[in-house]
Design an enzyme around this catalytic site. Sequence first.
Site, PDB file in Angstrom:
ATOM      1  CB  CYS A 113      -1.032   0.134   1.118  1.00 36.76           C
ATOM      2  SG  CYS A 113      -2.260  -1.447   1.122  1.00 36.76           S
ATOM      3  CG  HIS A 248      -3.123   3.754   1.575  1.00 39.88           C
ATOM      4  ND1 HIS A 248      -3.675   3.189   0.331  1.00 39.88           N
ATOM      5  CD2 HIS A 248      -3.356   2.544   2.572  1.00 39.88           C
ATOM      6  CE1 HIS A 248      -3.933   1.989   0.766  1.00 39.88           C
ATOM      7  NE2 HIS A 248      -3.762   1.605   1.835  1.00 39.88           N
ATOM      8  CG  ASN A 278      -6.553  -0.703   0.689  1.00 36.30           C
ATOM      9  OD1 ASN A 278      -5.932  -0.342  -0.148  1.00 36.30           O
ATOM     10  ND2 ASN A 278      -6.210  -0.969   2.090  1.00 36.30           N
TER      11      ASN A 278
HETATM   12  O1  UT7 Z   1      -3.923  -1.047   3.346  1.00 37.07           O
HETATM   13  C1  UT7 Z   1      -2.856  -1.327   4.471  1.00 37.07           C
HETATM   14  C2  UT7 Z   1      -3.418  -0.856   5.691  1.00 37.07           C
HETATM   15  N1  UT7 Z   1      -4.536  -1.556   6.243  1.00 37.07           N
HETATM   16  C3  UT7 Z   1      -5.141  -1.206   6.842  1.00 37.07           C
HETATM   17  O2  UT7 Z   1      -5.017   0.150   7.420  1.00 37.07           O
HETATM   18  C4  UT7 Z   1      -6.445  -1.920   7.577  1.00 37.07           C
HETATM   19  C5  UT7 Z   1      -6.629  -1.359   9.047  1.00 37.07           C
HETATM   20  N2  UT7 Z   1      -7.541  -2.057   9.948  1.00 37.07           N
HETATM   21  C6  UT7 Z   1      -8.957  -1.569   9.579  1.00 37.07           C
HETATM   22  O3  UT7 Z   1      -9.327  -1.028   8.821  1.00 37.07           O
HETATM   23  C7  UT7 Z   1      -9.931  -2.348  10.622  1.00 37.07           C
HETATM   24  O4  UT7 Z   1      -9.179  -3.041  11.739  1.00 37.07           O
HETATM   25  C8  UT7 Z   1     -10.994  -3.434   9.918  1.00 37.07           C
HETATM   26  C9  UT7 Z   1     -11.782  -2.580   8.992  1.00 37.07           C
HETATM   27  C10 UT7 Z   1     -10.147  -4.195   9.108  1.00 37.07           C
HETATM   28  C11 UT7 Z   1     -11.841  -4.137  10.770  1.00 37.07           C
HETATM   29  O5  UT7 Z   1     -12.497  -3.111  11.810  1.00 37.07           O
HETATM   30  P1  UT7 Z   1     -12.431  -3.359  13.391  1.00 37.07           P
HETATM   31  O6  UT7 Z   1     -13.255  -2.215  13.885  1.00 37.07           O
HETATM   32  O7  UT7 Z   1     -10.817  -3.395  13.733  1.00 37.07           O
HETATM   33  O8  UT7 Z   1     -13.134  -4.856  13.448  1.00 37.07           O
HETATM   34  P2  UT7 Z   1     -12.724  -6.229  14.183  1.00 37.07           P
HETATM   35  O9  UT7 Z   1     -11.667  -7.077  13.096  1.00 37.07           O
HETATM   36  O10 UT7 Z   1     -12.139  -6.046  15.384  1.00 37.07           O
HETATM   37  O11 UT7 Z   1     -13.985  -6.836  14.032  1.00 37.07           O
HETATM   38  C12 UT7 Z   1     -15.005  -6.571  14.879  1.00 37.07           C
HETATM   39  C13 UT7 Z   1     -16.133  -7.628  14.640  1.00 37.07           C
HETATM   40  C14 UT7 Z   1     -15.847  -9.073  14.695  1.00 37.07           C
HETATM   41  O12 UT7 Z   1     -16.961  -9.652  15.255  1.00 37.07           O
HETATM   42  P3  UT7 Z   1     -17.050  -9.897  17.084  1.00 37.07           P
HETATM   43  O13 UT7 Z   1     -15.743 -10.714  17.177  1.00 37.07           O
HETATM   44  O14 UT7 Z   1     -16.958  -8.595  17.858  1.00 37.07           O
HETATM   45  O15 UT7 Z   1     -18.221 -10.786  17.072  1.00 37.07           O
HETATM   46  C15 UT7 Z   1     -15.612  -9.550  13.318  1.00 37.07           C
HETATM   47  O16 UT7 Z   1     -16.034 -10.792  13.185  1.00 37.07           O
HETATM   48  O17 UT7 Z   1     -16.836  -7.317  13.427  1.00 37.07           O
HETATM   49  C16 UT7 Z   1     -16.730  -8.670  12.663  1.00 37.07           C
HETATM   50  N3  UT7 Z   1     -16.688  -8.546  11.395  1.00 37.07           N
HETATM   51  C17 UT7 Z   1     -17.563  -8.266  10.283  1.00 37.07           C
HETATM   52  N4  UT7 Z   1     -18.789  -8.231  10.357  1.00 37.07           N
HETATM   53  C18 UT7 Z   1     -19.491  -8.055   9.162  1.00 37.07           C
HETATM   54  C19 UT7 Z   1     -15.260  -8.851  10.395  1.00 37.07           C
HETATM   55  N5  UT7 Z   1     -15.459  -8.414   9.049  1.00 37.07           N
HETATM   56  C20 UT7 Z   1     -16.888  -8.118   9.123  1.00 37.07           C
HETATM   57  C21 UT7 Z   1     -17.771  -7.801   7.991  1.00 37.07           C
HETATM   58  N6  UT7 Z   1     -19.151  -8.044   8.246  1.00 37.07           N
HETATM   59  N7  UT7 Z   1     -16.982  -7.929   6.760  1.00 37.07           N
END
Ligand code: UT7
Length: 321
Positions: A113, A248, A278
Amino acid sequence: MIRSVFLGSGSALPKRVVTNAALADEIDTSDEWIIERTGIRQRYIAGDDETTSSLAVNASRKALAAAGIGAGSIDLIILATATPDQTFPASATIVQHELGCNGGIAFDVAAVCSGFLYALATADSMLRTGMAKRALVIGSETFSRILDWEDRGTCVLFGDGAGAVVLEAQDVAEDGPGILASRLHADGAHNQLLFVDGGPSTTGTVGKLRMKGREVFRHAVVNLAEVLGEVLEDADISADEVDWIVPHQANKRILDATARKLGISEDRVIVTVDQHANTSAASVPLAFDVAIKDGRIKPGDLVMFEAMGGGFTWGACLARM
Ligand code: UT7
């Protein structure tokens, strides 16, 4: 002094748009979750006839047209990508041949990225030392090909596309246009937080993207704020003087948090993550081109580019248009 001056930009997107609602028909996710956690509303996904090099060629042709020059005078092509057409040759050589400017320098940069920032800083160094006179710097990706469509934690986040800029080495005054400062960093200690689980030398396969999103998020905000501070210091410019940040586009929450840390208001941040998701190395030049075309970024503006990605790698670059 010799500086790398922006002559023009262009971008290209695949034909097919995929909305969050369309994804929610296929996998266990929802429009609400994706918008709330990321700001993404839709992404473009490449068809069988669209590749990293074909998107790069389309974006490059538009950048050359905007610059008002033919491909013949381009003597350096750097293509940032983590999804090349083939393991080798470099996709930059395919782009060079399609554009019909064979004979100069052409290579790919793999910094995921942050790839466009790495490519921009490399081109700037080569232009300022006289190795080349006119450069095409491209970010192009088809991340849809390396997504695990069963993993809802990653597959909803990415899209495909390309952006390109033309740079020229020019002798300019101190207050003239061009790249003023760049900083690049990497910390390989975190290379297993965002990676692809395959490759020619290990599995012999292309592999799929894997990410520990929450940890990447945490590092992104800290690293980006730090590198932006370094570039401002190098250029002796205060955050208030920066007209636009072109970040980004990984997550709207990262863009907001980084701008807040620098004390820069949200209306000076170019946001396209809602439209493109992204697109890895393509996201910065895609967002730049959108803001050039809609007239927000104008000649004389101070523009800060920044990105962070797998590796980890991160960097920032300040330029006057
Ligand atoms: O480009 C390179 C750099 N990349 C980035 O900068 C990405 C950085 N990270 C992020 O943008 C965020 O961490 C994410 C968008 C990837 C995830 O957001 P989050 O607020 O950190 O969510 P999480 O991974 O902690 O997941 C929270 C909940 C989980 O459920 P439980 O365990 O709380 O019940 C996941 O299973 O959301 C659930 N979840 C989803 N639910 C619906 C994860 N993906 C999805 C989904 N739809 N697509």
